[in-house]
Scaffold this active site. Sequence first.
Site, mmCIF file in Angstrom:
data_model
loop_
_atom_site.group_PDB
_atom_site.id
_atom_site.type_symbol
_atom_site.label_atom_id
_atom_site.label_comp_id
_atom_site.label_asym_id
_atom_site.label_seq_id
_atom_site.Cartn_x
_atom_site.Cartn_y
_atom_site.Cartn_z
ATOM 1 N N ARG A 114 -43.170 -16.847 18.439
ATOM 2 C CA ARG A 114 -43.731 -16.719 19.784
ATOM 3 C C ARG A 114 -45.021 -15.919 19.742
ATOM 4 N NH1 ARG A 114 -45.451 -13.069 23.535
ATOM 5 N NH2 ARG A 114 -43.759 -11.670 22.956
ATOM 6 N N GLU A 119 -44.553 -5.215 30.232
ATOM 7 C CA GLU A 119 -45.877 -5.494 29.662
ATOM 8 C C GLU A 119 -46.866 -4.380 29.986
ATOM 9 O OE1 GLU A 119 -49.107 -9.177 29.536
ATOM 10 O OE2 GLU A 119 -47.791 -8.946 31.270
#
Length: 518
Positions: free
Chosen positions: A25, A155
Site C-alpha cells: 500500500r 494522519e
Amino acid sequence: MGTAQQVGSYRHIAPTIEILDCTLRDGEQTSGVSFMPHEKLMIARMLLQDIKVDRVEVASARVSEGERDAVKMICNYADRTGGIEKIEVLGFVDGNKSVDWIHDCGGRVINLLAKGSRKHCEQQLHKSIDEHADDILRVLDYVDKLGMQANIYLEDWSNGMKDSIDYVYQLMDRLNQAPIRRFMLPDTLGILNPLQCVEYMRKMLKRYPNKHFDFHAHNDYDLAVSNSLAAVLSGCRGLHVTVNGLGERCGNAPLASVQVILKDQFHANTNIDESRLNDVSRLVESYSGIAIASNQPIVGENVFTQVAGVHADGDNKDNLYCNDLVPERFGRKREYALGKNSGKANIAKNLEELGLELTPEQTKKVTQRITELGDKKELVTQEDLPFIVSDVLKHDVPEDKVKLLSYMVCTSYGLKPLASIKVEINGRQYEADSTGDGQYDAFMRALRKIYRENLNRTFPLLANYAVTIPPGGRTDALVQTVITWRSDDRVLKTKGLDADQTEAAIKATFKMLNIIEE
C-alpha cells in the site's frame, strides 16, 4: 508477555512488537512503482508465510479495478489459509463506500484514515473536530454491524502533537469508547526526531494507558528507523515497515533494519524469520524495479563484503572485524572483495574458497596484478581469479570448452530482434535461431534452445544484469556488463567488456558457461 532482558544498566521486560508491512500500500506510492495483482499476491504470501510478519496492509480502497482484483486474490488466499484477519486495507471516512468495497473484496479489517491534526481537519476537510468525529463514529458503527474490525490512522499525528495537541486529545476522547482495535500514529511528513517521538508517544500512553498504539515512520530526515526504536522504547506495541524502505518521497522504515535494531539494540521479540529477509528484498526489488543500494544495511549486495585486507586478516584472527550482524543469520555469507585495497589476506580467502593453493611468493604476485587492475578501475570477481592466477604464473590457460563460432543479431522497426548463433560445446557444433524482446534476449533464447533441445540440460538462471557506462557521452566508450547467475545452489558473477553492450553481455555469458563446464 515478554522475557526479562538486560539493556544498558537496567533490566526490563522485553516487549513483543507487532510488525505491519505496508509495502503493498504505502510502498506502492514510491514514484514509478505499480505492482500487478499476481505480484501483490506473491509478495503477500512471502511476507506472511516465510517472513512471518503479523499483518499486511495490501491496498487502498476504491483506487482501481486492478486493486480490487489484487485484494480479492489476497483475501481469498488468506481465508483459505486461516489468516484473513492479517489482511488490512486502507479505507476513508466516506460514509459506507470504503467499508463496502473492502467487504465485497473479502476483507475483514479496515485501516480507517482520519485526520490527526487540526490543520488537516479544518483546511482539507473544512470541518470542525466534532463534525469529523461524528463522521468517523458513523463509519465505525457500520464496520461493527458488518462484523469487521477497525484500526484507525491519525494522519499527520506528529504535526498534530507539535501544533495542536488539544485537537489530538479531543479527537481521542471522542473515539475512546469506539470499537477500534489499534490507534496508528503516523509521522506522515517525516518531521520527528527520536526525542520528540519519545515525548509524544509517552504523552499518548500516559493519557490513554490501555490503548494499543502503532507507529508509522517516514524517512525524510533519515530517522525512520531511529524513530521506530524510540517509539518502542516509549511503549508503542506495533511498528509499520516496508520492504527495502519503499514509500512516498524518501520512503518508510525498512523491514530488515527495523527488525535487527529491535532484536540487537532493544532485545524486543518479534515473529520475523530473519533468514528470509534477503529473499523478500530481492523479490520486491524485482517486481518494483527499484534497485537496492549496494550499501543498504542487511540486504545490500556489499554489506557483508570486506574490502580492506586488514579486515580479512582480522577475520582470520578470531573474527576481529565482525559484529552481531553475521551474514549467515540472513542466509548469506561473508565475501572478500578483490581490488587495489585487497591485500594478501583477501586474496588468500578467495583462493581458499576456490580450492587453489599458492606459495606466499605466488600469492604476492597475484596480489600485485589485482592491485594493478584495481588502479585501472577494473572490476575483479572471484570467478576471474583462476584466469589471473594462470596468467601471472604463466600456466597454460585451459582451452574453452564452450566457444562462440559465429552469430548474427538484427533488429528492424516494428519487428522483434532476431538472433542466429553457432556454438561449439565440448567439441560438437550446434546452431539455433530465435526472436526476443531485445538483441541479447534473442541471443539468449537461441542459446537456451541449444541447451534444452540438443543437450537436455538446464540453463543457469540470470539473476541480475548490471551495465556500467563511463560518463562523458562517448559513443565508443567501453561498456562493462556484470551478470549474476544462479546454477543449482551456486551463484556466479561474470563480466564482459566491449564497446558494444550486446557483445559485452555475450562475453560475460560465455565466461559463465566455461566456468560451469569446468
